[in-house]
Write a protein that holds these residues in place. Structure first.
Motif, PDB file in Angstrom:
ATOM      1  N   VAL A   1      69.771  15.226  15.257  1.00 49.11           N
ATOM      2  CA  VAL A   1      70.515  14.678  16.400  1.00 49.11           C
ATOM      3  C   VAL A   1      70.201  13.197  16.548  1.00 49.11           C
ATOM      4  CG1 VAL A   1      70.837  14.811  18.905  1.00 49.11           C
ATOM      5  CG2 VAL A   1      70.428  16.910  17.587  1.00 49.11           C
ATOM      6  N   HIS A   2      71.231  12.372  16.780  1.00 52.82           N
ATOM      7  CA  HIS A   2      71.008  10.959  17.069  1.00 52.82           C
ATOM      8  C   HIS A   2      70.224  10.850  18.376  1.00 52.82           C
ATOM      9  CE1 HIS A   2      74.371  10.223  14.182  1.00 52.82           C
ATOM     10  NE2 HIS A   2      73.588   9.208  13.882  1.00 52.82           N
ATOM     11  N   THR A   3      69.080  10.217  18.292  1.00 54.02           N
ATOM     12  CA  THR A   3      68.142  10.166  19.420  1.00 54.02           C
ATOM     13  C   THR A   3      67.741   8.722  19.706  1.00 54.02           C
ATOM     14  OG1 THR A   3      67.292  12.340  18.755  1.00 54.02           O
ATOM     15  CG2 THR A   3      65.939  11.049  20.287  1.00 54.02           C
ATOM     16  N   ARG A   4      67.732   8.383  20.995  1.00 50.81           N
ATOM     17  CA  ARG A   4      67.366   7.025  21.390  1.00 50.81           C
ATOM     18  C   ARG A   4      65.868   6.917  21.655  1.00 50.81           C
ATOM     19  NH1 ARG A   4      70.258   2.926  22.961  1.00 50.81           N
ATOM     20  NH2 ARG A   4      72.124   4.190  23.295  1.00 50.81           N
ATOM     21  N   ARG A   5      65.251   5.920  21.053  1.00 56.21           N
ATOM     22  CA  ARG A   5      63.845   5.579  21.340  1.00 56.21           C
ATOM     23  C   ARG A   5      63.792   4.087  21.604  1.00 56.21           C
ATOM     24  NH1 ARG A   5      60.154   9.592  20.580  1.00 56.21           N
ATOM     25  NH2 ARG A   5      60.821  11.364  19.306  1.00 56.21           N
ATOM     26  N   GLU A   6      63.505   3.737  22.866  1.00 60.23           N
ATOM     27  CA  GLU A   6      63.530   2.342  23.313  1.00 60.23           C
ATOM     28  C   GLU A   6      64.901   1.733  22.984  1.00 60.23           C
ATOM     29  OE1 GLU A   6      60.043   0.477  21.702  1.00 60.23           O
ATOM     30  OE2 GLU A   6      58.713   1.636  23.009  1.00 60.23           O
ATOM     31  N   LYS A   7      64.968   0.738  22.073  1.00 61.00           N
ATOM     32  CA  LYS A   7      66.247   0.064  21.810  1.00 61.00           C
ATOM     33  C   LYS A   7      66.909   0.519  20.514  1.00 61.00           C
ATOM     34  CE  LYS A   7      65.030  -4.112  24.371  1.00 61.00           C
ATOM     35  NZ  LYS A   7      64.866  -5.596  24.304  1.00 61.00           N
TER      36      LYS A   7
ATOM     37  N   LYS B   1      77.175  16.784  22.794  1.00 66.51           N
ATOM     38  CA  LYS B   1      78.361  15.941  22.662  1.00 66.51           C
ATOM     39  C   LYS B   1      79.012  15.694  24.020  1.00 66.51           C
ATOM     40  CE  LYS B   1      82.566  15.543  19.861  1.00 66.51           C
ATOM     41  NZ  LYS B   1      83.425  16.231  18.862  1.00 66.51           N
ATOM     42  N   MET B   2      78.981  16.695  24.887  1.00 71.00           N
ATOM     43  CA  MET B   2      79.567  16.567  26.225  1.00 71.00           C
ATOM     44  C   MET B   2      78.823  15.528  27.063  1.00 71.00           C
ATOM     45  SD  MET B   2      80.165  20.635  26.929  1.00 71.00           S
ATOM     46  CE  MET B   2      80.287  20.434  28.708  1.00 71.00           C
ATOM     47  N   ARG B   3      77.569  15.309  26.725  1.00 70.47           N
ATOM     48  CA  ARG B   3      76.752  14.376  27.512  1.00 70.47           C
ATOM     49  C   ARG B   3      77.160  12.924  27.272  1.00 70.47           C
ATOM     50  NH1 ARG B   3      72.085  11.383  27.855  1.00 70.47           N
ATOM     51  NH2 ARG B   3      70.684  11.849  29.588  1.00 70.47           N
ATOM     52  N   GLY B   4      77.641  12.623  26.071  1.00 70.32           N
ATOM     53  CA  GLY B   4      78.130  11.275  25.806  1.00 70.32           C
ATOM     54  C   GLY B   4      77.089  10.344  25.241  1.00 70.32           C
ATOM     55  N   ALA B   5      76.325   9.679  26.083  1.00 71.41           N
ATOM     56  CA  ALA B   5      75.353   8.664  25.656  1.00 71.41           C
ATOM     57  C   ALA B   5      74.264   9.284  24.785  1.00 71.41           C
ATOM     58  CB  ALA B   5      74.725   8.000  26.865  1.00 71.41           C
ATOM     59  N   MET B   6      73.717   8.471  23.867  1.00 69.05           N
ATOM     60  CA  MET B   6      72.627   8.934  23.009  1.00 69.05           C
ATOM     61  C   MET B   6      71.404   9.273  23.870  1.00 69.05           C
ATOM     62  SD  MET B   6      73.834   8.906  20.023  1.00 69.05           S
ATOM     63  CE  MET B   6      75.161   8.160  19.073  1.00 69.05           C
ATOM     64  N   PRO B   7      70.962  10.510  23.846  1.00 70.80           N
ATOM     65  CA  PRO B   7      69.846  10.901  24.724  1.00 70.80           C
ATOM     66  C   PRO B   7      68.477  10.587  24.126  1.00 70.80           C
ATOM     67  CG  PRO B   7      70.662  12.803  23.534  1.00 70.80           C
ATOM     68  CD  PRO B   7      71.500  11.640  23.096  1.00 70.80           C
TER      69      PRO B   7
END
Length: 260
Positions: free
Chosen positions: A27-33, A211-217
């Protein structure tokens, strides 16, 4: 709430499971920037009454056999003492990780993954023909062939085509006998244990919600959302015993015989 999901993911587990299905989804995951694809490991268990239970969902940036061993060991810390069968994909050295954590567990490699990998070797014009041959090699719901005989048929298939398609040689590796473990089990459950399909369906449910959430979590958000999906499954569908496991006593006898 996040706290409730976190507590649920750390709960005590049963001492014995008939089957573990293990798989990782990315899953595409956000860590900081930055954003990168990270692995989320799920372990789905079949309880002794035939019902399903999501045992573990954890995040690791990558997938590897040693990381799977770490997660299997963590199940032991939560009360699991034994499992009869582990179903997985063909990740390198995964069989060693399983054997170290659960010495007496049988191991089934996912046949669906293997078929896809074999078919990918051939040109599209030959895939229908090759697919029919593979259906015969990986016969389901039969007791007419042994594990060793089925593996020998796979090796004959490789021998037949390896001159034209040299990359097929790896498919006759001795470890690949584990693709036929399902033949040791009752006919009624072979279709349920010869692949990781059940857990892949769960992975698709995870991704639909994400996917329903939208933004990268963040990783914490991914685990919360996946945990919420798993809890909902547990109360709506997994709680009902799977009818195909009605021969559960026979399966238990097979497991107990292997453990002696």
């Amino acid at each position: 709430s996040r706290e409730e999901v976190s507590i649920w993911l750390k709960r005590k587990l049963d001492s014995h499971y008939l089957v573990f299905y293990i798989d990782a989804t990315f899953v595409h995951t956000r860590r900081e920037k930055s954003v990168s694809k990270e692995g989320y490991y799920t372990i789905l268990g079949i309880k002794e009454d035939g019902s399903r239970e999501v045992l573990s969902i954890v995040n690791h940036p990558t997938e590897g056999a040693l990381l799977w061993q770490q997660e299997l060991e963590s199940l032991k810390e939560r009360g699991v003492q034994s499992v009869g069968l582990v179903v997985s994909d063909g990740l390198t050295s995964i069989e060693n990780a399983i054997a170290r954590s659960f010495v007496n567990a049988q191991h089934q490699l996912c046949v669906v993954h293997l078929k896809r990998n074999i078919l990918a070797v051939f040109p599209r014009t030959k895939r229908l023909e090759i697919g029919k041959e593979l259906l015969e090699i990986f016969a389901i719901e039969t007791k007419n062939i042994t594990v060793v005989e089925a593996f020998e048929n796979l090796c004959k298939f490789v021998e037949k085509y390896k001159k034209s398609y040299p990359s097929l040689k790896s498919f006759s590796n001795q470890r690949n006998i584990a693709y036929f473990t399902y033949l040791n089990y009752p006919i009624s459950i072979q279709r349920m244990i010869y692949s990781t399909n059940w857990i892949e369906r769960l992975n698709r449910d995870y991704k639909r919600v994400l996917k329903m959430r939208g933004a990268m979590p963040s990783s914490e958000s991914v685990l919360f959302l996946m945990g919420s999906v798993a809890i909902e499954k547990e109360y709506k569908s997994y709680v009902y015993p799977v009818s195909v496991f009605r021969e559960i006593e026979e399966l238990k006898r097979i497991i107990e015989k292997e453990e002696v």
